[in-house]
Design a protein around this motif. Structure first.
Motif, mmCIF file in Angstrom:
data_model
loop_
_atom_site.group_PDB
_atom_site.id
_atom_site.type_symbol
_atom_site.label_atom_id
_atom_site.label_comp_id
_atom_site.label_asym_id
_atom_site.label_seq_id
_atom_site.Cartn_x
_atom_site.Cartn_y
_atom_site.Cartn_z
ATOM 1 N N UNK C 51 0.826 -1.204 0.000
ATOM 2 C CA UNK C 51 0.000 0.000 0.000
ATOM 3 C C UNK C 51 0.863 1.259 0.000
ATOM 4 N N UNK C 117 -7.805 2.384 10.422
ATOM 5 C CA UNK C 117 -8.469 2.705 9.160
ATOM 6 C C UNK C 117 -8.136 1.686 8.086
ATOM 7 N N UNK C 118 -9.106 1.441 7.230
ATOM 8 C CA UNK C 118 -8.851 0.569 6.087
ATOM 9 C C UNK C 118 -8.143 1.352 4.990
ATOM 10 N N UNK C 119 -7.085 0.760 4.449
ATOM 11 C CA UNK C 119 -6.367 1.403 3.347
ATOM 12 C C UNK C 119 -6.551 0.548 2.110
ATOM 13 N N UNK C 120 -6.743 1.249 1.000
ATOM 14 C CA UNK C 120 -6.979 0.510 -0.232
ATOM 15 C C UNK C 120 -6.005 0.934 -1.302
ATOM 16 N N UNK C 121 -5.478 -0.052 -1.986
ATOM 17 C CA UNK C 121 -4.687 0.212 -3.173
ATOM 18 C C UNK C 121 -5.678 0.314 -4.325
ATOM 19 N N UNK C 122 -5.719 1.475 -4.950
ATOM 20 C CA UNK C 122 -6.735 1.638 -5.999
ATOM 21 C C UNK C 122 -6.057 1.665 -7.366
ATOM 22 N N UNK C 209 -4.501 -5.269 -4.229
ATOM 23 C CA UNK C 209 -5.432 -4.535 -5.098
ATOM 24 C C UNK C 209 -6.877 -5.015 -4.961
ATOM 25 N N UNK C 210 -7.074 -6.194 -4.339
ATOM 26 C CA UNK C 210 -8.432 -6.733 -4.218
ATOM 27 C C UNK C 210 -9.104 -6.333 -2.913
ATOM 28 N N UNK C 211 -8.318 -6.294 -1.838
ATOM 29 C CA UNK C 211 -8.906 -6.051 -0.525
ATOM 30 C C UNK C 211 -8.246 -4.883 0.176
ATOM 31 N N UNK C 212 -9.011 -4.235 1.020
ATOM 32 C CA UNK C 212 -8.458 -3.166 1.843
ATOM 33 C C UNK C 212 -7.721 -3.799 3.010
ATOM 34 N N UNK C 214 -6.337 -3.394 7.045
ATOM 35 C CA UNK C 214 -6.167 -2.731 8.327
ATOM 36 C C UNK C 214 -5.426 -3.717 9.222
#
Ligand SMILES: Nc1ncnc2c1ncn2[C@@H]1O[C@H](COP(=O)(O)OP(=O)(O)OP(=O)(O)O)[C@@H](O)[C@H]1O
Ligand SMILES: [Mg+2]
Lengths: 420, 234, 294
Positions: C51, C117-122, C209-212, C214
């Protein structure tokens, strides 16, 4: 004879002792004694996102009250209790009660934590101020000193079908009786209770529920659910989801090139900034029935408007982001406890706080989210309302009910993916 | 070649080996005999550093090896073929042999050593692709010795290589031991087949409750009355 | 019919990632005989690394793996050296305690560093899909599946064809004999543990890339891996891969046919059945000292 003498002497000594603080420091020593409040929230663990957001809101409220001079000159001291599981919630409640002498608690972010922490507080003869736990049976336990300022599951879920019937169906040009709705929810008490409330409300409105599907929030693949939805082809999905599964669901719907005409979440996942961060523009158009984020300024009292301004300023200064739903809820819960309960109670004993709670009568529009405060005989606030927000330009905007509405809904029906 | 002095090993209350001294000279087969629990296996394990709570000195060609780790002792060319074969059961015969040449020095000579072993033990060549765990007892023993030989040892230590074998196979093992000695690899062998060892060994030590009680040429010990009474029931 | 193919595909894809996570766990167990309860946290760490590389430096997750996998390997080496090795001779409860404590420690460390917090690779391709007839195939999930199996295959080849690989298998089957053929068993342990971390790290990269992510993501994901490892036979690589794919497909079908809430129940039932018929798991052998790669 000698016995009565001794008793007399003892009484005199006690009387003298009691007089000492009054003599030497008049009222100020008592006034400086802080009011201890214990916050029981999941600060670590799976639900800690909500726990921390709620706690930050409460903390901001307490700091604000303290900076404004406290409650009748006394500061409030806020203790942290990490209820990261029901067991931890029990032990933290007991720790704060016995070690720190806390007799007033506020919580709890999840029902699992709130149910046991409030029970423990009640058992200890302490006072419990609930803000977030939504379980319907929370207020069915005949507890004396437990009051829920926030919504029940029904209160949280009901705005979704109401909004669907009142606003979305006409915009979709479908008679609400012919509206086909699919209800999906994660399978913990939260999802089960809220989705049940959604369905009950929808049926009252004559809306047909085509599918009710539960799944585990820890799931790694929701494509089977998306496939089911695609073949059912409902007009609208009403979803009760946590964060990760909400993100996954949106992504997989997109992957499989599927979209309903309208998507209404019922929090918690749909009302957090993480959703926008994860899916970007795809978040636009999604509705979420939730604790209110915001209120229409015209519907707020002058005091609430001042609170709102102070809250936004303080929160943004400290955390560098704008507060969202859970933070603002925490703030409301904290302000109400400090100002309207502690501030009106004769003392900070549980029984006096109970008195004050039963008597409290704060009109709608007095808190920054538009709520007021008036308890029914079960200890449930009757002046807490759910609302609906919509993601517009990757921000949450309040759209329902009128008292909270700050903008019209857009993107109904949901446009093609590339137009969001 | 191998010189052991005052070797002692303790397991808690049990003094498994006490003040044991012996030598293995180049070109020799040396036997270490004794009844069950006498401390024979413990002695070998102490030399190969599998057992570390030991005292005394162990030298190979004048070099102190008592501080080395097991794999370093293997690198020195001192190979211990353990009691009960202990092959890698889910590897083939070939893989078992190949991994015998794991030490860096032996890796380069793997091919030619393998040929040598298949020559010496043609049965292994036939069964090269069979899982070692499914071999018969005799075949397993051959494979274990073969695995030891793969590392081009300078000295081989065999722990009861005839355990559980039929008399015919016992003969075969002892023939093999002599052949290996004749190829120039000295051998330290532990046995309960006292007569066989003493007949085969150039020199032998008798171990009782962890102590060396007798030693001598194999043939001489065979004539010893006390020993005959104790171990041969004669 | 189409829908069943679609379900099977979805299940296989996610099963490939399950397999990769489980392969590392089973490898470490098979060789060190240590159940690493902190395995999931290494997944989380890899997801965070990915991330931040994506967020701060703009490196694509698939490219980031070139750095993240070796980093995870080194982290594994360090963990083995500092925490695992000192407890290898200790009773099993001590090892359980140590890895369990490590898991909690890492969760709380990550929480302190990154909040919950949830972090996401977008990535732009996160939700891109192609269509074959009526089937929707996500590019990303397909790629993740292929890469996951490639990693598992790479591990199998490594174990089969290299000296270190043979040494690892030998150590799994008999520690004592491994020492006697000149294998530095301590080094084998270190490399194996590090490999386990690198593999779960690879899984983390593929998942990001699929899941957030934390601090608790790994802990949630890892539960199914424990099921898979036992189902496949503890210590068996082939078993972990097969069971991973199987669980993926079973979840997918029950999710559709029986509803998501029954998913876990169904695979636990499957689990009980398999263990009743084959107590050592699908590929497991008695004593669990297995390291078959065939
Ligand atoms: N790891 C250990 N822990 C405690 N005691 C041990 C250990 N290994 C061996 N012993 C004890 O040390 C003594 C010597 O055992 P050892 O295995 O060396 O005997 P041995 O001469 O090889 O016997 P056998 O002919 O039966 O193989 C025995 O009393 C045994 O119980
Ligand atoms: Mg022995």
């Amino acid at each position: 004879m000698s016995q009565s003498k001794r008793r007399l002497a003892r009484r005199e000594v006690l009387g003298l002792l009691a007089a000492v603080p009054a003599v030497f420091s008049s009222r100020s020593a008592l006034a400086q004694e802080p009011i201890k409040v214990g916050g029981i929230f999941p600060l670590t663990g799976g639900n800690s996102v909500f726990g921390n957001q709620n706690f930050q809101g409460v903390e901001t409220a307490i700091e604000l009250v303290n900076d404004r001079g406290g409650v009748k000159g006394r500061k409030i001291q806020l203790f942290k209790g990490d209820g990261n599981s029901p067991q931890a919630a029990i032990s933290e409640t007991n720790r704060l009660a016995s070690r720190e002498g806390v007799r007033i608690f506020v919580g709890s972010s999840t029902s699992a934590v709130g149910m046991v922490a409030s029970q423990e507080a009640e058992r200890n003869g302490a006072f419990y101020w609930e803000g977030m736990a939504v379980a319907n049976n929370y207020t069915e336990r005949d507890f004396k000193n437990v009051f829920r300022m926030g919504l029940s599951a029904a209160g949280l879920g009901e705005p979704a079908p109401l909004y669907a019937a009142e606003v979305l169906a006409p915009m979709l040009k479908i008679d609400s009786k012919n509206l086909k709705v699919a209800v999906v929810a994660e399978d913990s008490a939260f999802g089960v209770d809220v989705s049940r409330a959604v369905i009950a409300q929808a049926e009252k409105l004559g809306i047909k529920i085509g599918l009710r599907e539960l799944y585990s929030a820890k799931t790694t693949d929701l494509s089977p659910l998306v496939l089911k939805l695609r073949s059912l082809d409902p007009d609208m999905i009403i979803a009760t989801q946590f964060i990760n599964d909400a993100i996954l669901f949106q992504r997989q719907m997109k992957e499989m090139n599927y979209s309903p005409k309208a998507f209404v979440g019922t929090s918690a996942g749909h009302s957090t900034l993480s959703l926008a961060e994860a899916i970007g523009k795809d978040v636009n158009g999604i509705f979420s029935s939730s604790f209110p984020l915001d209120a229409n300024l015209n519907s707020l009292s002058a005091e609430a408007r001042a609170d709102r301004e102070a809250f936004l300023k303080r929160y943004e200064a400290k955390y560098k982001v704008a507060p969202a739903v859970q933070e603002s809820l925490g703030f409301v819960v904290g302000i109400a406890l400090a100002r309207d309960i502690l501030g009106n109670a004769t003392s900070d004993s549980a029984s006096d706080l109970r008195e004050a709670s039963l008597k409290v009568d704060v009109p709608v529009g007095s808190y920054i989210n538009g709520w007021g405060l008036k308890f029914d005989d079960k200890g449930q606030n009757r002046r807490a309302f759910g609302s609906v927000v919509q993601w517009q330009d990757q921000k949450m905007i309040s759209v329902y009910p009128a008292a909270n509405k700050v903008h019209d809904p857009i993107m109904v029906p949901l446009p093609a993916r590339n137009a969001r | 070649m191998l010189r052991v002095r005052d070797l002692s090993v303790r397991f808690g209350d049990v003094q498994a080996v006490e003040q044991l001294s012996f030598d293995v000279a180049a070109g020799q087969i040396v036997g270490l005999v004794g009844s069950n629990g006498a401390g024979k296996t413990t002695t070998l394990s102490a030399i190969s550093a599998l057992v570390r709570n030991r005292s005394g000195s162990i030298e190979l060609d004048g070099k102190d090896i008592s501080r080395l780790a097991p794999h370093q002792i293997v690198e020195q060319g001192l190979i211990h073929v353990p009691e009960g074969r202990r092959l890698f059961p889910f590897m083939s015969v070939l893989e078992n042999l190949e991994i015998g040449a794991y030490g860096k020095a032996a890796r380069g000579k793997r091919k030619q050593q393998l040929e040598f072993i298949f020559d010496l033990l043609p049965r292994l060549a036939e069964r090269r692709n069979q899982l070692a765990g499914t071999l018969s007892g005799g075949e397993q023993q051959m494979c274990a010795i073969g695995r030891g030989l793969m590392s081009c040892p300078r000295l081989l230590m065999l722990d009861e290589p005839t355990l559980g074998l039929a008399p015919m196979l016992v003969e075969e093992v002892f023939r093999l031991v002599k052949t290996i000695r004749d190829q120039g690899v000295p051998i330290l062998i532990i046995e309960q087949q006292v007569v066989h060892v003493l007949e085969t060994a150039d020199y032998a030590y008798v171990l009782e409750s962890g102590r060396g009680t007798m030693q001598g040429l194999g043939a001489t010990l065979l004539q010893d009355d006390g020993l005959r009474r104790a171990y041969l029931g004669i | 019919m189409d829908i069943y193919i679609q379900l099977a595909l979805s299940g296989l894809f996610i099963g490939g990632v399950y397999a990769l996570i489980s392969v590392g766990l089973t490898l470490v167990f098979g060789v060190l005989r240590v159940v690493n309860f902190a395995h999931g946290e290494y997944l989380t760490i890899a997801m965070y690394l990915t991330y931040f590389m994506f967020q701060r430096v703009g490196i694509d997750p698939f490219v980031a793996s070139i750095a993240v996998v070796p980093l995870m390997f080194v982290l594994g080496l360090a963990t083995e050296r500092l925490l695992i090795r000192p407890t290898l001779e200790a009773p099993h409860v001590v090892q359980v305690f140590v890895t369990f404590a490590l898991s909690l420690f890492l969760q709380n460390l990550l929480l302190a560093l990154f909040t919950s917090d949830f972090r996401s690779v977008r990535t732009p391709y996160a939700t891109a899909a192609f269509q074959i007839g009526p089937l929707y195939v996500s590019w990303l999930r397909a790629a993740v599946f292929v890469v996951a199996l490639a990693f598992a295959g790479g591990l199998a080849a490594f174990l089969k064809y290299t000296y270190m690989g043979s040494a690892i298998r030998a150590t799994a089957q008999d520690r004592r004999s491994a020492r006697l053929v000149g294998i530095n068993v301590d080094r084998v342990y270190a490399v194996t543990f590090a490999l386990g971390c690198a593999l779960v790290g690879a899984a983390g990269i593929l998942l990001s890339p699929l899941f957030s992510v934390n601090p608790y993501t790994g802990a949630d994901m890892i539960l199914v891996s424990f099921v898979i490892v036992v189902l496949g036979g503890m210590g068996s690589i082939a078993g972990a891969v097969t069971a991973g794919l199987l669980i993926g497909v079973v979840e997918s079908f029950t999710g559709y046919l029986a509803g998501g809430e029954l998913k876990q129940l169904v695979y636990f039932v499957l689990f009980m059945i398999v263990l009743a018929v084959r107590p050592n798991g699908l590929f497991g052998r008695k004593g669990a000292e297995v390291m078959d790669v065939t």
